[in-house]
Write a protein that holds these residues in place. Structure first.
Motif, short mmCIF file in Angstrom:
data_model
loop_
_atom_site.label_atom_id
_atom_site.label_comp_id
_atom_site.label_asym_id
_atom_site.label_seq_id
_atom_site.Cartn_x
_atom_site.Cartn_y
_atom_site.Cartn_z
N UNK A 100 43.22 39.60 48.57
CA UNK A 100 44.20 39.39 47.67
C UNK A 100 43.34 38.47 46.54
N UNK A 101 42.38 37.54 46.84
CA UNK A 101 41.54 36.76 45.84
C UNK A 101 40.83 37.70 45.07
N UNK A 102 40.22 38.75 45.90
CA UNK A 102 39.24 39.68 45.05
C UNK A 102 40.27 40.32 43.90
N UNK A 103 41.39 40.92 44.47
CA UNK A 103 42.18 41.53 43.71
C UNK A 103 42.73 40.78 42.19
N UNK A 104 42.90 39.54 42.43
CA UNK A 104 43.53 38.66 41.26
C UNK A 104 42.25 37.98 40.57
N UNK A 105 40.84 38.02 41.08
CA UNK A 105 39.80 37.28 40.58
C UNK A 105 39.61 37.43 39.17
N UNK A 106 39.42 38.32 38.71
CA UNK A 106 39.08 38.90 37.02
C UNK A 106 40.25 38.53 36.55
N UNK A 107 41.44 38.97 36.59
CA UNK A 107 42.60 38.72 35.90
C UNK A 107 42.94 37.09 35.85
N UNK A 108 42.87 36.39 37.05
CA UNK A 108 43.19 35.04 36.95
C UNK A 108 42.13 34.35 36.01
N UNK A 109 40.85 34.53 36.48
CA UNK A 109 39.95 33.82 35.70
C UNK A 109 40.04 33.88 34.10
N UNK A 110 40.35 35.32 33.78
CA UNK A 110 40.35 35.43 32.08
C UNK A 110 41.62 35.04 31.58
N UNK A 111 42.73 34.89 32.54
CA UNK A 111 44.13 34.17 31.86
C UNK A 111 43.70 32.78 31.80
#
Length: 267
Positions: A100-111
Motif C-alpha cells: 500500500x505504501x508503494x502504491x501511494x508513494x509517488x502521489x503522496x510525496x508529489x502532493x
C-alpha cells in the motif's frame, strides 16, 4: 508520608523554570515600550502598548473579537482534527502494509511537496468563499504534517516487538493497537504539534485572502484602514490561541505517554 523538603525543592525547581521561560517575553515587552518612548517611531509603525490593550478591551466588550475568535477556532478545530486523524490512520496503514505504501508513494510525496497555501486560489474557484475550502485547506495541511511522521514512526518500530507479540498469539489488530501504535506515539505527536502550528498559519492566510469573518479577516480589515494597533492586537490573540493549542497537545502527550518523561538529556 511526603517529605516537606522534597516538595519545597520541586516547587523551587518549577518556579525557576517558569522564571526562565518568562524572561524573554518580558524583555520583548520592555524593548517594545522603550522603542515607543525613546525611538521616535510613528504610531503606524509601532503603536503604544496601551493602545493595543485599549483596542483589545474595546473589541472584547463589543463582542466582535469573540465573534471572530469562535469562527476561526471552529474552522481550525474541524480541519485540524479531521486532517490529523486521517493522516495518523493513513500513516499506520502505509507503514503496516508495504504494498500500500508503494502504491501511494509517488502521489503522496508529489502532493506533499506542493505548499498547501498555493491550493487556496484553486479551492476558492471550486468551492467558493464559504467555510468548506478553508476547513479543507487546514485539513490537507494537518494530514500531510501527520502522515509522514506516523509512517516513519511505524517503520522504526523494533521488529522484535512485533515478533514477540506474534509468538504470544496476537493477531494483526492487536499488534497494531498494542505494539505499533504505542511505539509510534513520539513520532505521531511530533507531527501533531507541527500540524497544530501550521493550522493557524493556513487559517490566517486563507481568511486574509477570502474571508468575511474570522481573525484573518479582522487582520486584513485593520490593514486596509491602517489600524496598526488592532493588527498587533489580532496577532497577539492568534499567538495566544496557537500557544494554547500547542500546550494542549503537549499536555495530552504527557497523559498518553507517561513513560516518555525524563528520557531526554538535560543540561
Amino acid at each position: 508520608m511526603r517529605c516537606p523538603m522534597r516538595d519545597d525543592f520541586q516547587f523551587g525547581k518549577k518556579a525557576g523554570r517558569l522564571l526562565i521561560k518568562i524572561i524573554l517575553p518580558a524583555m520583548i515587552i520592555a524593548g517594545w515600550q522603550i522603542l515607543v518612548i525613546y525611538g521616535d517611531l510613528p504610531p503606524i509603525l509601532l503603536p503604544k502598548l496601551e493602545k493595543v490593550g485599549a483596542d483589545f478591551i474595546t473589541y472584547l466588550m463589543n463582542g466582535e473579537l469573540l465573534h471572530h475568535v469562535l469562527i476561526s477556532l471552529r474552522r481550525c478545530a474541524i480541519g485540524f482534527f479531521a486532517g490529523s486523524a486521517t493522516g495518523i490512520a493513513m500513516g499506520i496503514l502505509l507503514g503496516w502494509f508495504r504494498r500500500l505504501e508503494d502504491f501511494f508513494d509517488v502521489t503522496l510525496n508529489f502532493s506533499r511537496s506542493i505548499p498547501k497555501t498555493a491550493l487556496a486560489p484553486l479551492l476558492i474557484v471550486w468551492f467558493g468563499f464559504g467555510d468548506f475550502p478553508k476547513v479543507l485547506l487546514i485539513g490537507l495541511g494537518a494530514f500531510f504534517y501527520t502522515v509522514i511522521p506516523t509512517l516513519e514512526g511505524v517503520r522504526n518500530v523494533d521488529n522484535l516487538l512485533v515478533k514477540s507479540a506474534r509468538s504470544m498469539g496476537a493477531n494483526d489488530r492487536q499488534i497494531v493497537l498494542s505494539v505499533i501504535l504505542p511505539a509510534s506515539m513520539p513520532s505521531i505527536y511530533a507531527g501533531i504539534r507541527i500540524a497544530a502550528a501550521s493550522s493557524f498559519v493556513i487559517l490566517l492566510f486563507v481568511e486574509i485572502i477570502s474571508g468575511n469573518s474570522g481573525l484573518g479577516f479582522l487582520l486584513e480589515n485593520s490593514r486596509e484602514s491602517l489600524n496598526t494597533s488592532t493588527m498587533f492586537m489580532t496577532l497577539i490573540v492568534v499567538g495566544i490561541l496557537g500557544f494554547s493549542l500547542d500546550w494542549l497537545v503537549r499536555f495530552t502527550e504527557k497523559k498518553v505517554m507517561p513513560w516518555q518523561r525524563g528520557r531526554t538529556l538535560s543540561r
